[in-house]
Motif scaffolding. Structure first.
Motif, mmCIF file in Angstrom:
data_model
loop_
_atom_site.group_PDB
_atom_site.id
_atom_site.type_symbol
_atom_site.label_atom_id
_atom_site.label_comp_id
_atom_site.label_asym_id
_atom_site.label_seq_id
_atom_site.Cartn_x
_atom_site.Cartn_y
_atom_site.Cartn_z
ATOM 1 N N THR A 76 34.924 27.615 36.248
ATOM 2 C CA THR A 76 33.874 27.124 37.123
ATOM 3 C C THR A 76 32.698 26.664 36.275
ATOM 4 O OG1 THR A 76 32.890 29.312 37.252
ATOM 5 C CG2 THR A 76 34.560 28.761 38.913
ATOM 6 N N ASP A 77 31.714 26.063 36.920
ATOM 7 C CA ASP A 77 30.494 25.711 36.193
ATOM 8 C C ASP A 77 29.853 26.971 35.615
ATOM 9 O OD1 ASP A 77 30.829 23.069 36.685
ATOM 10 O OD2 ASP A 77 29.244 22.898 38.199
ATOM 11 N N SER A 78 29.990 28.072 36.330
ATOM 12 C CA SER A 78 29.449 29.334 35.844
ATOM 13 C C SER A 78 30.100 29.727 34.524
ATOM 14 C CB SER A 78 29.674 30.444 36.874
ATOM 15 O OG SER A 78 29.313 31.703 36.347
ATOM 16 N N ALA A 79 31.425 29.572 34.421
ATOM 17 C CA ALA A 79 32.130 29.924 33.187
ATOM 18 C C ALA A 79 31.691 29.027 32.033
ATOM 19 C CB ALA A 79 33.637 29.817 33.405
ATOM 20 N N VAL A 80 31.472 27.756 32.318
ATOM 21 C CA VAL A 80 31.014 26.828 31.282
ATOM 22 C C VAL A 80 29.612 27.213 30.824
ATOM 23 C CG1 VAL A 80 30.446 24.427 30.750
ATOM 24 C CG2 VAL A 80 32.454 24.957 32.146
ATOM 25 N N ARG A 81 28.745 27.573 31.772
ATOM 26 C CA ARG A 81 27.402 28.000 31.392
ATOM 27 C C ARG A 81 27.462 29.221 30.490
ATOM 28 N NH1 ARG A 81 26.606 27.621 37.113
ATOM 29 N NH2 ARG A 81 25.785 25.556 37.660
ATOM 30 N N ARG A 82 28.314 30.170 30.807
ATOM 31 C CA ARG A 82 28.422 31.390 30.009
ATOM 32 C C ARG A 82 28.960 31.075 28.608
ATOM 33 N NH1 ARG A 82 27.526 35.920 32.872
ATOM 34 N NH2 ARG A 82 27.465 35.650 35.143
ATOM 35 N N TYR A 83 29.902 30.145 28.530
ATOM 36 C CA TYR A 83 30.441 29.732 27.235
ATOM 37 C C TYR A 83 29.322 29.204 26.344
ATOM 38 C CZ TYR A 83 33.775 27.418 24.022
ATOM 39 O OH TYR A 83 34.505 27.021 22.931
ATOM 40 N N VAL A 84 28.477 28.360 26.913
ATOM 41 C CA VAL A 84 27.370 27.776 26.163
ATOM 42 C C VAL A 84 26.336 28.838 25.808
ATOM 43 C CG1 VAL A 84 25.462 26.124 26.261
ATOM 44 C CG2 VAL A 84 27.709 25.499 27.177
ATOM 45 N N THR A 85 26.018 29.681 26.763
ATOM 46 C CA THR A 85 25.000 30.709 26.533
ATOM 47 C C THR A 85 25.460 31.721 25.506
ATOM 48 O OG1 THR A 85 24.221 30.448 28.813
ATOM 49 C CG2 THR A 85 23.552 32.443 27.647
ATOM 50 N N ASP A 86 26.714 32.131 25.579
ATOM 51 C CA ASP A 86 27.227 33.106 24.617
ATOM 52 C C ASP A 86 27.271 32.528 23.205
ATOM 53 O OD1 ASP A 86 27.513 34.953 26.616
ATOM 54 O OD2 ASP A 86 29.682 34.732 26.826
ATOM 55 N N ALA A 87 27.580 31.245 23.098
ATOM 56 C CA ALA A 87 27.609 30.606 21.781
ATOM 57 C C ALA A 87 26.193 30.384 21.254
ATOM 58 C CB ALA A 87 28.356 29.286 21.832
ATOM 59 N N GLY A 88 25.255 30.091 22.135
ATOM 60 C CA GLY A 88 23.871 29.876 21.723
ATOM 61 C C GLY A 88 23.775 28.799 20.660
ATOM 62 N N PRO A 89 23.030 29.045 19.582
ATOM 63 C CA PRO A 89 22.856 28.027 18.533
ATOM 64 C C PRO A 89 24.131 27.767 17.728
ATOM 65 C CG PRO A 89 21.847 30.108 17.872
ATOM 66 C CD PRO A 89 22.245 30.265 19.308
ATOM 67 N N LEU A 90 25.178 28.556 17.964
ATOM 68 C CA LEU A 90 26.443 28.376 17.243
ATOM 69 C C LEU A 90 27.404 27.441 17.970
ATOM 70 C CD1 LEU A 90 27.075 32.117 16.280
ATOM 71 C CD2 LEU A 90 26.234 30.311 14.767
ATOM 72 N N LEU A 91 26.965 26.832 19.051
ATOM 73 C CA LEU A 91 27.881 26.049 19.890
ATOM 74 C C LEU A 91 28.591 24.946 19.117
ATOM 75 C CD1 LEU A 91 29.042 25.499 22.698
ATOM 76 C CD2 LEU A 91 27.108 23.951 23.104
ATOM 77 N N GLN A 92 27.858 24.187 18.319
ATOM 78 C CA GLN A 92 28.502 23.086 17.594
ATOM 79 C C GLN A 92 29.509 23.612 16.569
ATOM 80 O OE1 GLN A 92 28.363 19.980 18.422
ATOM 81 N NE2 GLN A 92 26.839 20.387 20.012
ATOM 82 N N ARG A 93 29.214 24.746 15.956
ATOM 83 C CA ARG A 93 30.183 25.348 15.042
ATOM 84 C C ARG A 93 31.395 25.855 15.819
ATOM 85 N NH1 ARG A 93 25.242 27.417 12.608
ATOM 86 N NH2 ARG A 93 25.010 26.709 10.432
ATOM 87 N N LEU A 94 31.154 26.428 16.985
ATOM 88 C CA LEU A 94 32.267 26.922 17.805
ATOM 89 C C LEU A 94 33.165 25.772 18.236
ATOM 90 C CD1 LEU A 94 33.677 29.284 19.185
ATOM 91 C CD2 LEU A 94 32.134 28.973 21.150
ATOM 92 N N HIS A 95 32.574 24.638 18.586
ATOM 93 C CA HIS A 95 33.379 23.450 18.903
ATOM 94 C C HIS A 95 34.337 23.147 17.749
ATOM 95 C CE1 HIS A 95 31.344 22.670 22.543
ATOM 96 N NE2 HIS A 95 30.372 21.872 22.114
ATOM 97 N N ARG A 96 33.815 23.125 16.552
ATOM 98 C CA ARG A 96 34.627 22.746 15.383
ATOM 99 C C ARG A 96 35.645 23.820 15.029
ATOM 100 N NH1 ARG A 96 30.319 20.090 15.900
ATOM 101 N NH2 ARG A 96 29.999 18.023 14.978
#
Length: 502
Positions: free
Chosen positions: A384-404
Motif C-alpha cells: 500500500t502507499d503506507s508500506a511505501v512510506r514506511r520503506y522510505v522512512t525506515d531507509a531515511g538518508p540511506l534510501l539511495q544506497r538502499l536502491h543500489r
C-alpha cells in the motif's frame, strides 16, 4: 629482541629491454611530476646545502611511472628528524611531527604537504603491535626495508637520478608484486604488509608472486599483533579501490580474512550436490561489483551516491553474512535462511565495531544490511502507499544506497527473472518519487508539531507528549496527509482512550 635485519640485500638489474626504454620512461615520469617539480628541486637543494641526501620515494615514484596522480609526497633523507625539522621550519607555512620517534616530519607549503623520513630500519619483535626503529645511513638499505619492490624505487634530488636496486620497475611492467628481500622477513617486520599486498592487487591490478602468496598464507596468523585501527584503514583502502574483488579473494585465499574479517570466508558454504542454494561467497563478491557499477561519479550530486562509497561497498560485501547461521534444509529439498538479514545486521555491527569503524559508518552499514530484503515483499503487488512510506522512512538518508544495494542483490542468471525484478523495482522507485513529490516523504512529520499537540491535549512536555507525537506519525505513515482538522480529530479520539487522561 634484535633490530638487525638477517637478510642480505638482493639487488637486481633491470632487463635489457627496460634499460633501453628507461630514458623514455623517465621522461614520461618526470613530465607527470611536472606540477611538483619546483617543490622537489627546491627541497633537494635545501637538504643538499646542509650536506644531506634527499630522495622522493615509494608511492609517488611508482605512480609517476603508472601515469597516476599520487596524493602524497614522501621523501627519505640521511638527515635526522631534528635536522629535517630545522630545514623544513623556515621553508614551510606549517610543520608537525607525524612521528618523531619513527623519524618522520611533515610540512605544508601552499597546496603541497610533504613527509620527510630519516633512513630507517623498522622491525617488530613478534609480540608487540608497534615497530622498533633503528635509523639507517644510506638510501639503498632504506629501500630494502620497504614493503614491495614497486615501492622501493626512488628519485635522488635535486638531480632526479633514478634508483631502483631491486628491479621494482621491471615488476611494475610485469604487474608483479614482490618484496625486495625474502617475504617472510618483510612480513615479519610488519605483518600489515600482507594486507597491503591485497590492497595493491585491488588498486593497481598487480598479481602477487608465488613466494609472496606462500608467505602470506604461512604467516596470516601474525596479523593479530597489528592494531585494529591499522587493519581497518587497510581494509578501507582495499574496498575503495577500483576493483576490490581480486584483493578480497587474496585476503580470503591466504587465510588473512579468517583473522580480520572471518564473516567473509564463512560465506563459502558447502554447495550441496543438488545446488539448492547459490554460492553465497561468490554472490556477495558479485553484489559488490554490481553496487560499484551503480555508484555515481566522484563529483556527482549526493543523490547519485558518488563513488567510491564505503558504506555502500561494506553493505554489499556483508549483506548476507547472516546466512551461515540461519541456513536450514527444509523437507522436500528446499533451503531457507529465515531472518538472515536481522542476524546479519547484528554480526555486521559487531565486526565493524571490532575494527574500530566510527559510529555513523557502523549504524549506516548495519541498517542497510537489515533492510536489504525489505523490497522482496513488494513483488506480490500488495504494498500500500503506507508500506511505501514506511520503506522510505525506515531507509531515511540511506534510501539511495538502499536502491543500489537492492538492485545489486539480483545475481540470477535467468534473464527473464532478472528483467522482472528490475522492472518491479523501477515501479517501486516511481511510486516513491510520486509520493515524495506529493507528500514530501523525505521530511515526514506529523501534521501537528509538539507545541500544537500539547495545546490540543492540554498537557506538558514529557513521555505522554512523545507517545502522542508517535501516534500522529503513525497516522501520517498509514494515511498520508489527512489535513490539520482530521489529524486533530484523530488525536482527540486517541487521547480519549488513554488512561493518562484521568
Amino acid at each position: 629482541m634484535s633490530t638487525a635485519d638477517p637478510r642480505e640485500p638482493q639487488r637486481e638489474s633491470l632487463p635489457e629491454a627496460l634499460v633501453q626504454l628507461l630514458p623514455e620512461l623517465m621522461r614520461a615520469a618526470t613530465a607527470h611530476l611536472a606540477p611538483v617539480l619546483p617543490v622537489l628541486t627546491e627541497l633537494g637543494e635545501l637538504f643538499a646545502a646542509r650536506g644531506h641526501e634527499l630522495a622522493l620515494v615509494g608511492g609517488p615514484v611508482r605512480d609517476a611511472f603508472l601515469g597516476r596522480v599520487s596524493p602524497d609526497l614522501d621523501f627519505a633523507t640521511s638527515a635526522t628528524p631534528d635536522e629535517s625539522l630545522a630545514i623544513l621550519r623556515p621553508w614551510s607555512e606549517a610543520h608537525w611531527d607525524v612521528g618523531r620517534e619513527f623519524g618522520t616530519i611533515a610540512a605544508r607549503r601552499g597546496e603541497h604537504t610533504v613527509e620527510v623520513t630519516s633512513y630507517r630500519a623498522d622491525a617488530y619483535d613478534g609480540q608487540t603491535r608497534k615497530p622498533v626503529v633503528a635509523f639507517g645511513d644510506n638510501l639503498e638499505d632504506d629501500l630494502v626495508r620497504r614493503d614491495f619492490t614497486v615501492n622501493a624505487m626512488a628519485l635522488r634530488l635535486p638531480s632526479m637520478e633514478f634508483v631502483d636496486p631491486y628491479a621494482g620497475l621491471a615488476d611494475l611492467a610485469a604487474r608483479r608484486l614482490r618484496t625486495p628481500g625474502p617475504p617472510e622477513v618483510s612480513f615479519g617486520d610488519d605483518p600489515l604488509r600482507m594486507m597491503r599486498a591485497c590492497r595493491f592487487v585491488a588498486q593497481l591490478g598487480l598479481d602477487v608472486a608465488p613466494e609472496v602468496r606462500a608467505a602470506m598464507t604461512a604467516m596470516a596468523g601474525s596479523i593479530e599483533i597489528v592494531s585494529a585501527e591499522r587493519v581497518r584503514d587497510e581494509l578501507t583502502k582495499l574496498l575503495l579501490a577500483p576493483a576490490p574483488r581480486a584483493g578480497l579473494r587474496l585476503l580470503v585465499d591466504t587465510g588473512l580474512a579468517d583473522q580480520v574479517l572471518p564473516e567473509l570466508p564463512a560465506l563459502r558454504l558447502e554447495v550441496d550436490e543438488h545446488h539448492r542454494h547459490k554460492d553465497v561467497y561468490e554472490h556477495s563478491l558479485t553484489v559488490l561489483d554490481q553496487a560499484i557499477a551503480l555508484e555515481g561519479p566522484a563529483d556527482g550530486p549526493e543523490a547519485s551516491v558518488p563513488g567510491p562509497d564505503l558504506v555502500l561497498r561494506l553493505a554489499a560485501l556483508l549483506h548476507d553474512i547472516g546466512k551461515p547461521a540461519t541456513r536450514r534444509f527444509e523437507p522436500g529439498g528446499g533451503v531457507s535462511f529465515h531472518h538472515h538479514e536481522m542476524v546479519g545486521a547484528k554480526l555486521t555491527a559487531k565486526r565493524l565495531k571490532a575494527l574500530r569503524y566510527d559510529k555513523d559508518t557502523v549504524k549506516a552499514v548495519t541498517r542497510l544490511v537489515e533492510l536489504h530484503l525489505r523490497f522482496h515483499g513488494y513483488g506480490d503487488g500488495a504494498w500500500t502507499d503506507s508500506a511505501v512510506r514506511r520503506y522510505v522512512t525506515d531507509a531515511g538518508p540511506l534510501l539511495q544506497r538502499l536502491h543500489r544495494l537492492t538492485r545489486s542483490d539480483s545475481t540470477t542468471r535467468n534473464a527473464r527473472k532478472a528483467a522482472r525484478l528490475s522492472q518491479t523495482y523501477d515501479q517501486l522507485e516511481e511510486r516513491i518519487e510520486a509520493l515524495m513529490a506529493a507528500e514530501e516523504l523525505a521530511r515526514v512529520r506529523p501534521e501537528l508539531n509538539g507545541n500544537e499537540i500539547a495545546e490540543v491535549l492540554g498537557i506538558a512536555p514529557g513521555p505522554v507528549l512523545g507517545r502522542a507525537y508517535s501516534f500522529l506519525l503513525e497516522l501520517r505513515l498509514d494515511r498520508g496527509m489527512v489535513g490539520r482538522e482530521a489529524a486533530e480529530a484523530a488525536l482527540r479520539e486517541w487521547w480519549a482512550e488513554q488512561p493518562e487522561r484521568g
